[in-house]
Enzyme design. Sequence first.
Site, PDB file in Angstrom:
ATOM      1  N   SER A 276       0.867  -1.183   0.000  1.00  0.00           N
ATOM      2  CA  SER A 276       0.000   0.000   0.000  1.00  0.00           C
ATOM      3  C   SER A 276       0.895   1.221   0.000  1.00  0.00           C
ATOM      4  O   SER A 276       2.065   1.146   0.403  1.00  0.00           O
ATOM      5  CB  SER A 276      -0.864   0.021   1.264  1.00  0.00           C
ATOM      6  OG  SER A 276      -1.561   1.251   1.366  1.00  0.00           O
TER       7      SER A 276
ATOM      8  N   TYR B 196      -1.867  -0.496  10.903  1.00  0.00           N
ATOM      9  CA  TYR B 196      -1.928  -0.900   9.486  1.00  0.00           C
ATOM     10  C   TYR B 196      -0.610  -0.525   8.802  1.00  0.00           C
ATOM     11  O   TYR B 196      -0.036  -1.329   8.061  1.00  0.00           O
ATOM     12  CB  TYR B 196      -3.114  -0.214   8.808  1.00  0.00           C
ATOM     13  CG  TYR B 196      -3.279  -0.534   7.337  1.00  0.00           C
ATOM     14  CD1 TYR B 196      -3.602  -1.816   6.903  1.00  0.00           C
ATOM     15  CD2 TYR B 196      -3.132   0.458   6.365  1.00  0.00           C
ATOM     16  CE1 TYR B 196      -3.767  -2.103   5.550  1.00  0.00           C
ATOM     17  CE2 TYR B 196      -3.297   0.188   5.013  1.00  0.00           C
ATOM     18  CZ  TYR B 196      -3.612  -1.100   4.614  1.00  0.00           C
ATOM     19  OH  TYR B 196      -3.778  -1.381   3.272  1.00  0.00           O
TER      20      TYR B 196
HETATM   21  N1  LIG Z   1      -8.646  -0.522  -1.617  1.00  0.00           N
HETATM   22  C1  LIG Z   1      -7.667   0.255  -1.245  1.00  0.00           C
HETATM   23  O1  LIG Z   1      -7.804   1.493  -1.234  1.00  0.00           O
HETATM   24  C2  LIG Z   1      -6.342  -0.337  -0.889  1.00  0.00           C
HETATM   25  C3  LIG Z   1      -5.220   0.499  -0.911  1.00  0.00           C
HETATM   26  C4  LIG Z   1      -3.975  -0.044  -0.618  1.00  0.00           C
HETATM   27  C5  LIG Z   1      -3.861  -1.388  -0.333  1.00  0.00           C
HETATM   28  N2  LIG Z   1      -4.977  -2.192  -0.306  1.00  0.00           N
HETATM   29  C6  LIG Z   1      -4.765  -3.617  -0.016  1.00  0.00           C
HETATM   30  O2  LIG Z   1      -5.403  -4.393  -1.007  1.00  0.00           O
HETATM   31  C7  LIG Z   1      -5.642  -5.703  -0.489  1.00  0.00           C
HETATM   32  C8  LIG Z   1      -7.015  -6.177  -0.908  1.00  0.00           C
HETATM   33  O3  LIG Z   1      -7.991  -5.336  -0.339  1.00  0.00           O
HETATM   34  P1  LIG Z   1      -9.173  -4.711  -1.200  1.00  0.00           P
HETATM   35  O4  LIG Z   1      -8.920  -3.256  -1.301  1.00  0.00           O
HETATM   36  O5  LIG Z   1      -9.402  -5.484  -2.423  1.00  0.00           O
HETATM   37  O6  LIG Z   1     -10.373  -4.867  -0.151  1.00  0.00           O
HETATM   38  P2  LIG Z   1     -11.559  -5.957  -0.057  1.00  0.00           P
HETATM   39  O7  LIG Z   1     -12.463  -5.806  -1.225  1.00  0.00           O
HETATM   40  O8  LIG Z   1     -12.136  -5.767   1.285  1.00  0.00           O
HETATM   41  O9  LIG Z   1     -10.818  -7.361  -0.152  1.00  0.00           O
HETATM   42  C9  LIG Z   1     -10.087  -7.880   0.919  1.00  0.00           C
HETATM   43  C10 LIG Z   1      -9.910  -9.359   0.656  1.00  0.00           C
HETATM   44  O10 LIG Z   1      -9.047  -9.903   1.651  1.00  0.00           O
HETATM   45  C11 LIG Z   1      -9.656 -11.083   2.130  1.00  0.00           C
HETATM   46  N3  LIG Z   1      -9.179 -11.462   3.456  1.00  0.00           N
HETATM   47  C12 LIG Z   1      -9.135 -10.738   4.591  1.00  0.00           C
HETATM   48  N4  LIG Z   1      -8.632 -11.468   5.599  1.00  0.00           N
HETATM   49  C13 LIG Z   1      -8.332 -12.692   5.075  1.00  0.00           C
HETATM   50  C14 LIG Z   1      -7.781 -13.881   5.590  1.00  0.00           C
HETATM   51  N5  LIG Z   1      -7.429 -14.004   6.881  1.00  0.00           N
HETATM   52  N6  LIG Z   1      -7.593 -14.935   4.752  1.00  0.00           N
HETATM   53  C15 LIG Z   1      -7.943 -14.850   3.441  1.00  0.00           C
HETATM   54  N7  LIG Z   1      -8.506 -13.762   2.914  1.00  0.00           N
HETATM   55  C16 LIG Z   1      -8.695 -12.691   3.709  1.00  0.00           C
HETATM   56  C17 LIG Z   1     -11.143 -10.796   2.095  1.00  0.00           C
HETATM   57  O11 LIG Z   1     -11.858 -12.021   2.174  1.00  0.00           O
HETATM   58  P3  LIG Z   1     -13.359 -12.166   2.765  1.00  0.00           P
HETATM   59  O12 LIG Z   1     -14.265 -11.933   1.608  1.00  0.00           O
HETATM   60  O13 LIG Z   1     -13.399 -13.556   3.292  1.00  0.00           O
HETATM   61  O14 LIG Z   1     -13.514 -11.114   3.846  1.00  0.00           O
HETATM   62  C18 LIG Z   1     -11.228 -10.120   0.733  1.00  0.00           C
HETATM   63  O15 LIG Z   1     -11.227 -11.084  -0.292  1.00  0.00           O
HETATM   64  C19 LIG Z   1      -5.421  -5.611   1.029  1.00  0.00           C
HETATM   65  O16 LIG Z   1      -4.182  -6.216   1.343  1.00  0.00           O
HETATM   66  C20 LIG Z   1      -5.366  -4.106   1.290  1.00  0.00           C
HETATM   67  O17 LIG Z   1      -4.551  -3.795   2.393  1.00  0.00           O
HETATM   68  C21 LIG Z   1      -6.205  -1.691  -0.567  1.00  0.00           C
END
Ligand SMILES: NC(=O)c1ccc[n+]([C@@H]2O[C@H](COP(=O)([O-])OP(=O)(O)OC[C@H]3O[C@@H](n4cnc5c(N)ncnc54)[C@H](OP(=O)(O)O)[C@@H]3O)[C@@H](O)[C@H]2O)c1
Length: 291
Positions: free
Chosen positions: A142, A155
């Site tokens: 991130s 975080y």
């Molecule tokens: N969106 C942003 O602005 C942003 C910015 C920078 C970085 N990120 C990073 O991007 C990554 C993905 O997040 P996203 O933005 O796509 O959000 P998201 O739509 O909430 O997706 C998060 C995913 O992580 C899964 N997850 C959480 N805990 C888990 C575990 N213990 N084992 C397996 N799966 C797990 C969730 O599964 P469930 O469906 O089972 O909950 C979901 O599939 C994260 O690492 C986040 O830190 C996001």
Amino acid sequence: MASNVLPHPRVWFITGSSTGFGRALAEAVLTHGDRLVATARHPERLQDLVRSSPDRVQLLPLDVTNPPQSQDAAAQAVAHFGRIDVLVNNAGYGLLGAVEEATDAETRQELETNFFGVLHVTRAVLPFLRRQRSGHILMMASVDGFIGETGAGIYNASKFAIEGLSEALAQDVAPLGIHVTLIEPGYFRTDFTGRSLKEAARQIEDYAQTSGVAREQVRHINGKQPGDPKRAAQAMIHVVETAHPPLRLVLGADALSRVRHKLQQVKEEVDSWEATTVSTAFAATSTRSSG
Ligand SMILES: NC(=O)c1ccc[n+]([C@@H]2O[C@H](COP(=O)([O-])OP(=O)(O)OC[C@H]3O[C@@H](n4cnc5c(N)ncnc54)[C@H](OP(=O)(O)O)[C@@H]3O)[C@@H](O)[C@H]2O)c1
């Protein structure tokens, strides 16, 4: 010169494929003609991916906080497709709150998923990549793994840990033909600031003007984030197809301006303290006479 680019079609192994970046990338990989190991805590919710491409998708249960399940998933993926070309360590969630507000349990859970989860899955997949002498690991870090900010300290710690791990890992595995790329997104419209966001239960009044304001702002941005996860998925495919992939890929103009600002700030601070920095060596000793 021999090309370093992974053979096509590739086998992608993605954690957290249910929503957001993971889901967008899973769909993009299939559209691209590649093969997909879509892992999730509830893989039954991803049946539509199998229906769309029955021969090219394997669904596997994987909670990244479960090390034996990571080992099983990696082994099953290789048993099914014969190899893994791209590991995407995507699963993760955010924790809002001042450093002092987050409890030990909240902190450990965040690191268990965002750091140890990545470590378990990477260690489970690496033996196969080493054997192949090829592969690419995308670490979903991130911009918050590069810049610390009030309200995100725990975080930040989890994502900074991924940054350090990945910089070192990239050097460990480079001679084995394996690439590592840190993906550093800004705000993207996923479930991250919605259902996936946790808040420290405790709130301390003294942090109302710092972390308290940040808690409000992050909630407010939900649904209005500038970044499109589908476009991010295209960028990730592009980076895997590049002969010389970067160690870091910043995603989003918001992230880019923050990264540039921090680099400038660090440079200015390091330069202005140079005299103190270099004043700490032992005083130069005069050459001793031998007699
Ligand atoms: N969106 C942003 O602005 C942003 C910015 C920078 C970085 N990120 C990073 O991007 C990554 C993905 O997040 P996203 O933005 O796509 O959000 P998201 O739509 O909430 O997706 C998060 C995913 O992580 C899964 N997850 C959480 N805990 C888990 C575990 N213990 N084992 C397996 N799966 C797990 C969730 O599964 P469930 O469906 O089972 O909950 C979901 O599939 C994260 O690492 C986040 O830190 C996001």
